[in-house]
Design a protein around this motif. Structure first.
Motif, short mmCIF file in Angstrom:
data_model
loop_
_atom_site.label_atom_id
_atom_site.label_comp_id
_atom_site.label_asym_id
_atom_site.label_seq_id
_atom_site.Cartn_x
_atom_site.Cartn_y
_atom_site.Cartn_z
N PHE A 133 0.37 -1.68 -0.17
CA PHE A 133 -0.43 0.25 -0.29
C PHE A 133 1.02 1.26 0.19
N MET A 136 2.42 2.00 -3.34
CA MET A 136 1.46 2.57 -4.11
C MET A 136 1.48 4.12 -3.74
N GLU A 150 1.82 3.64 -17.83
CA GLU A 150 0.88 3.22 -17.57
C GLU A 150 1.04 1.92 -17.16
N PHE A 151 1.51 1.26 -17.80
CA PHE A 151 1.20 -0.44 -17.64
C PHE A 151 1.27 -0.96 -17.05
N TRP A 153 1.28 0.73 -13.99
CA TRP A 153 1.17 0.83 -12.50
C TRP A 153 -0.15 -0.27 -12.74
N VAL A 154 -0.43 -0.62 -13.58
CA VAL A 154 -1.78 -1.77 -14.44
C VAL A 154 -1.23 -3.00 -13.20
N VAL A 157 -1.13 -2.66 -9.69
CA VAL A 157 -2.45 -2.83 -9.41
C VAL A 157 -2.63 -4.34 -9.34
N LEU A 160 -1.16 -5.77 -5.81
CA LEU A 160 -1.76 -5.79 -4.80
C LEU A 160 -2.87 -6.16 -4.04
N VAL A 161 -4.03 -6.97 -6.27
CA VAL A 161 -4.87 -7.62 -5.42
C VAL A 161 -4.07 -9.21 -5.12
N LEU A 164 -3.35 -9.23 -1.57
CA LEU A 164 -4.42 -9.08 -0.42
C LEU A 164 -4.74 -11.18 -0.46
#
Ligand code: HEM
Lengths: 251, 328
Positions: A133, A136, A150-151, A153-154, A157, A160-161, A164
């Motif tokens: 976190f 990020m 950009e990519f 960052w995707v 994400v 991140l998922v 979790l």
């Protein structure tokens, strides 16, 4: 040390290195000489598969601790350490409702350093969720998601998922009250999805209640499925950090 | 050759900036050294932590004994907290899905390359960050207290010092908490004789909430004139039947409380934040808006997590942290 500086004169380190390691076998492992000249320092990075995740040079603002706070690196470090401690826990853990709880309880009493391994694994898992976190947030507040990143960052994400999910699937494994009810609460949320919620929940936990089927599913995802995915996406993530020209810099 | 491979993709994709060699350091030793130190520090820290602090292990899992409160892992307690205030599908699935999609879409919405590589890359970024964090935290905490009816307690306590028999006035009944709109509020619209609204007894008025609990959805096949009534379409495959709202009646009061108001707040408050920042003259362009919304998101996430983790006791009541029962 800037790249343009002249190589230093012979040092005790390189003399020792030559004496100790300048032999046939050592040279077959490490191709370059002692890294005390820019050339050898770059070779040390470029010829080593692990260090090769790095570029050979980087901008001087990026080694400032306050630029990244090492957060991405620490997250990755957590991942590695969790793999090591996780493998050790796997030696003693059988994912079945009859055994799981007593196996974990036995770590405290019957296994040398078992408790330590379990504690490390647990606290580092929490740590990883926190650092991912914070990482990020640091990426966001340095505007590093902007073109051309950009990519990446995707990809972040997605990581991140995955982080979790790794933590969530691991949560069930001790098979204590905390575990089963946290997962019951969590999967009930999924069950409330407007379409196919109940079906998804059934599919995830292999039944209507969190039981044997859920345990083996979560275990398999936790020890192989999700780590594999995470490793793949991390490889892409690091590769892209380099391909996109290193860390973001003011234009 | 690396550059050639990228040349294909050039065009409107940003090229990477030219390197200034004299500004660069060697990864070995400068970065590798830092990484090594970081790794050592973290290994030591976590060994110390793990020697000092044992991971919890409660009683063996038992689905017949529900601990009170039962909680999700801490990083999902924010969703569990949301669950108390809105429809479960909204809190548990729709909101997190949309949040993640928006998060992933961020770089495609904020595409200007300027302002990268340094912290808070726009002139007002720090102000916007602080303001948004405070705005989101205050509203989140405030809404939770409101939905928990804490304002009723406070006002009643104070008022009863003056007048022992004071009670929350009936005109303000719907403002005890959000749910009170559905359960604690009554009003009616007179309906003239001969006009039939919906089905059932005609008692001369439409009463909130009971007369609004079965508003038929259009084409639900069981309401309206004869030609609009048909049998359940059993011939359709199962998933189509799952999609078709046959015999569905809208519970309007519940809809307002569980969906309409939460969605209005979750869309309206971020919009209000942007508007406010704009009026303050701080917000210029998409990057600023992104900072405001991302900060607000993080702030809401943190506040919800803290409240869900630290302030929810038995029965998910709002209590002080030391009153949260320990479960075993
Ligand atoms: C398992 C999770 C992750 C790991 C191991 C990881 C690792 C890293 C590392 C080592 C770096 C190099 C710079 C640094 O340390 O800050 C980095 C950069 C980056 N990360 Fe991550 N990361 C993860 C998750 C994320 C997430 C959740 C996001 C965003 C949503 C993200 C987006 C980025 C971006 C855009 C960069 C480039 C930053 C720049 O150019 O300054 N990563 N990541």
């Amino acid at each position: 040390m800037a790249v343009t500086e002249q190589p230093r004169g012979p040092r005790l380190g390189s003399w020792l290195y030559d004496k100790l390691f300048h032999n046939y076998v050592w040279r077959s492992v490490f191709r370059s000489g002692y890294p005390d000249t820019p050339r050898n320092q770059m070779l040390a990075i470029a010829t080593n598969v692990f260090l090769h995740l790095h570029p050979t040079r980087l901008h001087k603002t990026h080694v400032k601790i306050t630029h990244t706070y090492c957060l991405g690196g620490i997250t990755f470090f957590f991942f590695l350490a969790l793999t090591v401690t996780g493998v050790m826990l796997m030696f003693y853990y059988v994912p079945g409702v009859d055994r799981a709880y007593s196996d974990i309880a036995a770590l405290e009493t019957n296994v040398r350093f078992g408790m330590l391994m379990r504690n490390l694994h647990r606290w580092m898992a929490h740590g990883m969720v926190i650092t991912v976190f914070l990482h990020m947030m640091r990426v966001f507040y340095t505007g590093a998601y902007k073109p051309p990143r950009e990519f990446n960052w995707v990809v972040g994400v997605i990581l991140l998922v995955l982080t979790l999910l790794l933590s969530f699937t691991g949560y069930l494994l001790p098979w204590d009250q905390l575990a089963i009810w946290a997962v019951t609460v969590g999967t009930n949320m999924i069950g409330s999805a407007p379409l196919l919620g109940g079906e998804t929940r059934y599919f995830l936990i292999g039944g209507f209640e969190v039981g044997d089927a859920a345990l083996i599913r979560f275990y398999t995802l936790h020890v192989i499925g999700l780590p594999l995915l995470a490793a793949i996406f991390m490889a892409v993530h690091f590769w892209r950090v380099r391909r996109d020209g290193g860390l973001a810099r003011p234009l | 050759m690396a550059v050639d491979a990228q040349a294909v993709a050039r065009g409107d994709v940003a090229a990477r900036p030219r390197r200034e060699r004299e500004q660069e350091l060697l990864v070995w030793p400068d970065l590798v050294f830092i990484e090594f130190i970081a790794a050592v520090v973290f290994t030591v820290t976590f060994f110390v932590l793990s020697v000092a602090l044992n991971a919890p292990l409660l009683n063996r899992a038992n689905l017949n004994i529900t601990p009170n409160p039962s909680k999700a892992p801490w990083y999902f307690m924010n969703l569990q907290e949301l669950l108390l205030h809105m429809h479960p599908a909204l809190a548990g699935v729709i909101v997190p899905t949309i949040a993640l999609l928006l998060l992933a879409a961020l770089p495609y919405l904020d595409r200007k390359a300027e302002g990268q590589g340094v912290y808070f890359g726009t002139p007002n970024a720090v102000k916007i960050t602080l303001f948004s964090a405070a705005f989101a935290a205050v509203f989140t905490a405030g809404l939770i207290l409101y939905d928990q009816g804490r304002h009723v307690n406070v006002v009643t306590n104070i008022a009863q010092h003056v007048d022992k028999d004071w009670e929350w006035p009936t005109v303000l009944a719907p403002f005890q908490n959000v749910r009170a709109i559905q359960t604690g509020w009554e009003w009616e619209i007179p309906v003239p004789e001969g006009v039939q609204v919906g089905s059932g007894e005609h008692d001369g008025e439409l009463n909130w909430p009971q007369d609004f609990e079965h508003v038929p959805m259009p084409f639900n096949g069981t309401s309206g004139p004869d030609w609009m009534q048909w049998d359940k379409p059993d011939f359709l495959p199962g998933w189509m039947q799952a999609l078709y709202w046959y015999d569905l009646n809208l519970n309007l009061p519940a809809f307002v409380v569980e969906l309409l108001i939460p969605v209005a707040l979750m869309v309206g408050l971020p919009a209000a934040l942007l508007y406010l920042l704009r009026r303050l003259g701080w917000l210029y362009g998409v990057h600023d808006a992104a900072i405001a919304l991302f900060t607000g998101f993080i702030s809401v996430y943190v506040v919800l997590t803290i409240i869900g983790a630290g302030f929810r006791g038995a029965g998910q009541d709002l209590v002080l942290p030391w009153d949260v029962p320990r479960i075993d």
